[in-house]
Design a protein around this motif. Structure first.
Motif, PDB file in Angstrom:
ATOM      1  N   TYR A  88       0.790  -1.197   0.207  1.00  0.00           N
ATOM      2  CA  TYR A  88       0.065  -0.039   0.109  1.00  0.00           C
ATOM      3  C   TYR A  88       0.928   1.165   0.108  1.00  0.00           C
ATOM      4  O   TYR A  88       0.257   2.318  -0.127  1.00  0.00           O
ATOM      5  CB  TYR A  88      -1.004   0.092   1.093  1.00  0.00           C
ATOM      6  CG  TYR A  88      -2.176  -1.182   0.875  1.00  0.00           C
ATOM      7  CD1 TYR A  88      -3.033  -0.729   0.166  1.00  0.00           C
ATOM      8  CD2 TYR A  88      -2.026  -2.269   1.772  1.00  0.00           C
ATOM      9  CE1 TYR A  88      -4.248  -1.669   0.062  1.00  0.00           C
ATOM     10  CE2 TYR A  88      -3.069  -3.122   1.631  1.00  0.00           C
ATOM     11  CZ  TYR A  88      -4.220  -2.717   0.872  1.00  0.00           C
ATOM     12  OH  TYR A  88      -5.134  -3.814   0.626  1.00  0.00           O
ATOM     13  N   ASN A  89       2.082   1.392   0.334  1.00  0.00           N
ATOM     14  CA  ASN A  89       2.848   2.426   0.401  1.00  0.00           C
ATOM     15  C   ASN A  89       2.406   3.543   1.022  1.00  0.00           C
ATOM     16  O   ASN A  89       2.158   4.546   0.555  1.00  0.00           O
ATOM     17  CB  ASN A  89       3.169   2.838  -1.048  1.00  0.00           C
ATOM     18  CG  ASN A  89       4.276   4.052  -1.103  1.00  0.00           C
ATOM     19  OD1 ASN A  89       5.327   3.887  -0.387  1.00  0.00           O
ATOM     20  ND2 ASN A  89       4.364   4.909  -2.173  1.00  0.00           N
ATOM     21  N   PRO A  90       2.078   3.269   2.408  1.00  0.00           N
ATOM     22  CA  PRO A  90       1.425   4.296   3.149  1.00  0.00           C
ATOM     23  C   PRO A  90       2.275   5.716   3.176  1.00  0.00           C
ATOM     24  O   PRO A  90       3.599   5.623   2.987  1.00  0.00           O
ATOM     25  CB  PRO A  90       1.327   3.687   4.507  1.00  0.00           C
ATOM     26  CG  PRO A  90       2.350   2.736   4.713  1.00  0.00           C
ATOM     27  CD  PRO A  90       2.550   2.099   3.066  1.00  0.00           C
ATOM     28  N   ALA A  91       1.603   6.760   3.470  1.00  0.00           N
ATOM     29  CA  ALA A  91       2.165   7.946   3.541  1.00  0.00           C
ATOM     30  C   ALA A  91       3.210   8.111   4.867  1.00  0.00           C
ATOM     31  O   ALA A  91       3.957   8.880   4.958  1.00  0.00           O
ATOM     32  CB  ALA A  91       1.513   9.262   3.550  1.00  0.00           C
ATOM     33  N   SER A  92       2.808   7.142   6.044  1.00  0.00           N
ATOM     34  CA  SER A  92       3.341   7.437   7.180  1.00  0.00           C
ATOM     35  C   SER A  92       3.205   6.101   7.810  1.00  0.00           C
ATOM     36  O   SER A  92       2.243   5.222   7.578  1.00  0.00           O
ATOM     37  CB  SER A  92       2.815   8.536   8.086  1.00  0.00           C
ATOM     38  OG  SER A  92       3.358   8.299   9.436  1.00  0.00           O
ATOM     39  N   VAL A  93       4.112   5.770   8.622  1.00  0.00           N
ATOM     40  CA  VAL A  93       4.373   4.552   9.741  1.00  0.00           C
ATOM     41  C   VAL A  93       4.668   4.801  10.814  1.00  0.00           C
ATOM     42  O   VAL A  93       5.701   5.638  11.082  1.00  0.00           O
ATOM     43  CB  VAL A  93       5.016   3.157   8.933  1.00  0.00           C
ATOM     44  CG1 VAL A  93       5.129   2.089   9.974  1.00  0.00           C
ATOM     45  CG2 VAL A  93       4.729   2.896   7.390  1.00  0.00           C
ATOM     46  N   SER A  94       3.892   4.381  11.862  1.00  0.00           N
ATOM     47  CA  SER A  94       4.203   4.598  13.266  1.00  0.00           C
ATOM     48  C   SER A  94       3.928   3.461  14.173  1.00  0.00           C
ATOM     49  O   SER A  94       3.532   2.592  13.670  1.00  0.00           O
ATOM     50  CB  SER A  94       3.481   5.869  13.990  1.00  0.00           C
ATOM     51  OG  SER A  94       2.085   5.423  13.857  1.00  0.00           O
ATOM     52  N   ASP A  95       4.749   3.348  15.445  1.00  0.00           N
ATOM     53  CA  ASP A  95       4.442   2.666  16.579  1.00  0.00           C
ATOM     54  C   ASP A  95       4.824   3.356  17.643  1.00  0.00           C
ATOM     55  O   ASP A  95       4.829   4.714  18.019  1.00  0.00           O
ATOM     56  CB  ASP A  95       5.271   1.314  16.382  1.00  0.00           C
ATOM     57  CG  ASP A  95       4.713   0.057  16.839  1.00  0.00           C
ATOM     58  OD1 ASP A  95       4.683  -0.082  18.337  1.00  0.00           O
ATOM     59  OD2 ASP A  95       4.372  -0.941  16.293  1.00  0.00           O
ATOM     60  N   HIS A  96       4.885   2.627  19.002  1.00  0.00           N
ATOM     61  CA  HIS A  96       4.839   3.153  20.278  1.00  0.00           C
ATOM     62  C   HIS A  96       6.271   3.055  21.092  1.00  0.00           C
ATOM     63  O   HIS A  96       6.857   2.054  20.896  1.00  0.00           O
ATOM     64  CB  HIS A  96       3.612   2.623  21.064  1.00  0.00           C
ATOM     65  CG  HIS A  96       2.124   2.942  20.524  1.00  0.00           C
ATOM     66  ND1 HIS A  96       1.812   2.127  19.188  1.00  0.00           N
ATOM     67  CD2 HIS A  96       1.408   3.618  20.727  1.00  0.00           C
ATOM     68  CE1 HIS A  96       0.770   2.475  18.932  1.00  0.00           C
ATOM     69  NE2 HIS A  96       0.399   3.315  19.729  1.00  0.00           N
ATOM     70  N   LEU A  97       6.466   3.903  22.011  1.00  0.00           N
ATOM     71  CA  LEU A  97       7.616   3.717  22.686  1.00  0.00           C
ATOM     72  C   LEU A  97       6.990   2.932  24.014  1.00  0.00           C
ATOM     73  O   LEU A  97       6.596   3.483  25.175  1.00  0.00           O
ATOM     74  CB  LEU A  97       7.818   5.412  23.465  1.00  0.00           C
ATOM     75  CG  LEU A  97       9.124   5.235  23.988  1.00  0.00           C
ATOM     76  CD1 LEU A  97      10.290   5.393  23.090  1.00  0.00           C
ATOM     77  CD2 LEU A  97       9.304   6.722  24.524  1.00  0.00           C
ATOM     78  N   SER A  98       7.105   1.747  23.629  1.00  0.00           N
ATOM     79  CA  SER A  98       6.500   0.736  24.785  1.00  0.00           C
ATOM     80  C   SER A  98       7.070  -0.737  24.351  1.00  0.00           C
ATOM     81  O   SER A  98       7.759  -0.925  23.677  1.00  0.00           O
ATOM     82  CB  SER A  98       5.017   0.690  24.473  1.00  0.00           C
ATOM     83  OG  SER A  98       4.661   0.130  23.252  1.00  0.00           O
ATOM     84  N   TRP A  99       6.436  -1.500  25.183  1.00  0.00           N
ATOM     85  CA  TRP A  99       6.661  -3.093  24.884  1.00  0.00           C
ATOM     86  C   TRP A  99       5.427  -3.874  25.318  1.00  0.00           C
ATOM     87  O   TRP A  99       4.501  -3.419  26.001  1.00  0.00           O
ATOM     88  CB  TRP A  99       7.844  -3.726  25.698  1.00  0.00           C
ATOM     89  CG  TRP A  99       7.772  -3.901  27.259  1.00  0.00           C
ATOM     90  CD1 TRP A  99       7.685  -2.654  28.010  1.00  0.00           C
ATOM     91  CD2 TRP A  99       7.349  -4.882  28.107  1.00  0.00           C
ATOM     92  NE1 TRP A  99       7.545  -3.136  29.640  1.00  0.00           N
ATOM     93  CE2 TRP A  99       7.407  -4.220  29.300  1.00  0.00           C
ATOM     94  CE3 TRP A  99       7.126  -6.148  27.619  1.00  0.00           C
ATOM     95  CZ2 TRP A  99       7.035  -5.231  30.518  1.00  0.00           C
ATOM     96  CZ3 TRP A  99       6.918  -7.141  28.753  1.00  0.00           C
ATOM     97  CH2 TRP A  99       6.769  -6.711  30.124  1.00  0.00           C
TER      98      TRP A  99
END
Length: 282
Positions: A88-99
């Motif tokens: 899909y080639n997203p405009a943005s990818v993110s995740d979290h400061l966590s485990w």
């Protein structure tokens, strides 16, 4: 990159609303999804997401990489995310400061990490691993926290800034999480917002939370199940007045409202951002 407009966290209940717009009904500037909901090869989820991706800039907000796990990022999760990004080639990818787990267990939560130099070294390796495989920079979201570690060697903003400098990642700045964490840890939310470097912020999240009372004191729970609070609106306007326009998301993951309610929040965010940027330019 995402446009500096207001988007919504897209849920199946609103697929038709964004794909079959009605006269006079507003549309989001972009949409965000949790990629884990699309870790299948085909079927209805991909028919819907494919149609959405043809019309809107797309953001993948991951909840499963578990960057802070001592054994390192979940490789199976990362491989699946890479496949979806290639599709899909997203405009943005993110995740979290966590485990969120260990080699033997997975937890349905975003658990806090300690802000130490050793953990910073570990997180930097994990973020580099993700960015190398995806072939792009990612955004890392500041967490909602209910406690602090006695072993912390730096504050949260200092830790996140250091991570960005080390890896080239950016920040997904969640304003609701600032309100939740600062209330629960008795910190000043205004000072927190003022400490964030705007140059690092690639996206902003706005959401609501629940309140529990314990011993006469409020405990804020980050459930994304209600409208944005007055304090979060104020913190948002304060930041935008300094930082300028950014991609902004209305995040509503539980007690999913009617589309009109969700878009009313998006319209309010757009109005606040327009007012704050106009004041900044004056």
């Amino acid at each position: 990159m995402l446009p500096s407009l207001v988007g919504i966290g897209l849920k199946p209940a609103h697929y038709r609303d964004v794909l079959e717009p009605q006269t006079g009904v507003p549309l989001p500037g972009w949409v965000e999804v949790h990629p884990q909901n699309y870790f299948v090869d085909g079927g209805p989820p991909h028919r819907w997401l494919g149609a959405v991706a043809e019309r809107y800039p797309l953001s993948f907000h991951s909840v499963g990489l578990s960057l802070g796990t001592a054994q390192g990022v979940d490789e199976e999760e990362l491989d699946q995310l890479a496949v979806l990004c290639a599709r899909y080639n997203p405009a943005s990818v993110s995740d979290h400061l966590s485990w969120s787990g260990s080699p033997d267990d997975r937890y349905p939560d975003l658990l806090p990490i300690a802000y130490t130099r050793a953990v910073l070294d570990h997180l930097a390796v994990q973020v580099d691993r993700v960015q190398e495989l995806l072939g792009r920079s990612i955004l890392i979201e500041n967490p909602s926290r209910y406690l602090s570690y006695s072993t912390d060697e730096m504050d949260e903003v200092e830790f996140m800034h250091a991570l960005c400098r080390r890896t080239g990642c950016g920040l997904l700045f969640d304003i609701n999480n600032v309100e939740v964490s600062c209330n629960n840890r008795q910190l000043d939310p205004m000072a927190y917002v003022d400490a964030i470097d705007p140059a690092l912020v690639g996206e902003i999240h706005l959401a609501g939370h629940a309140t529990e009372w314990h011993g006469g004191l409020p405990l804020l729970i980050d459930d994304h199940g209600s409208a944005v609070t007055d304090l979060s609106w104020s913190l948002f306007e304060r930041f935008i007045a300094r930082a300028g326009a950014r991609p902004v998301l209305i995040e509503w993951d539980t007690n999913i409202p009617q589309y009109a309610v969700l878009m009313a929040e998006a319209d309010r965010a757009a109005a606040v951002m327009a007012r704050a940027t106009a004041a900044r330019a004056a």
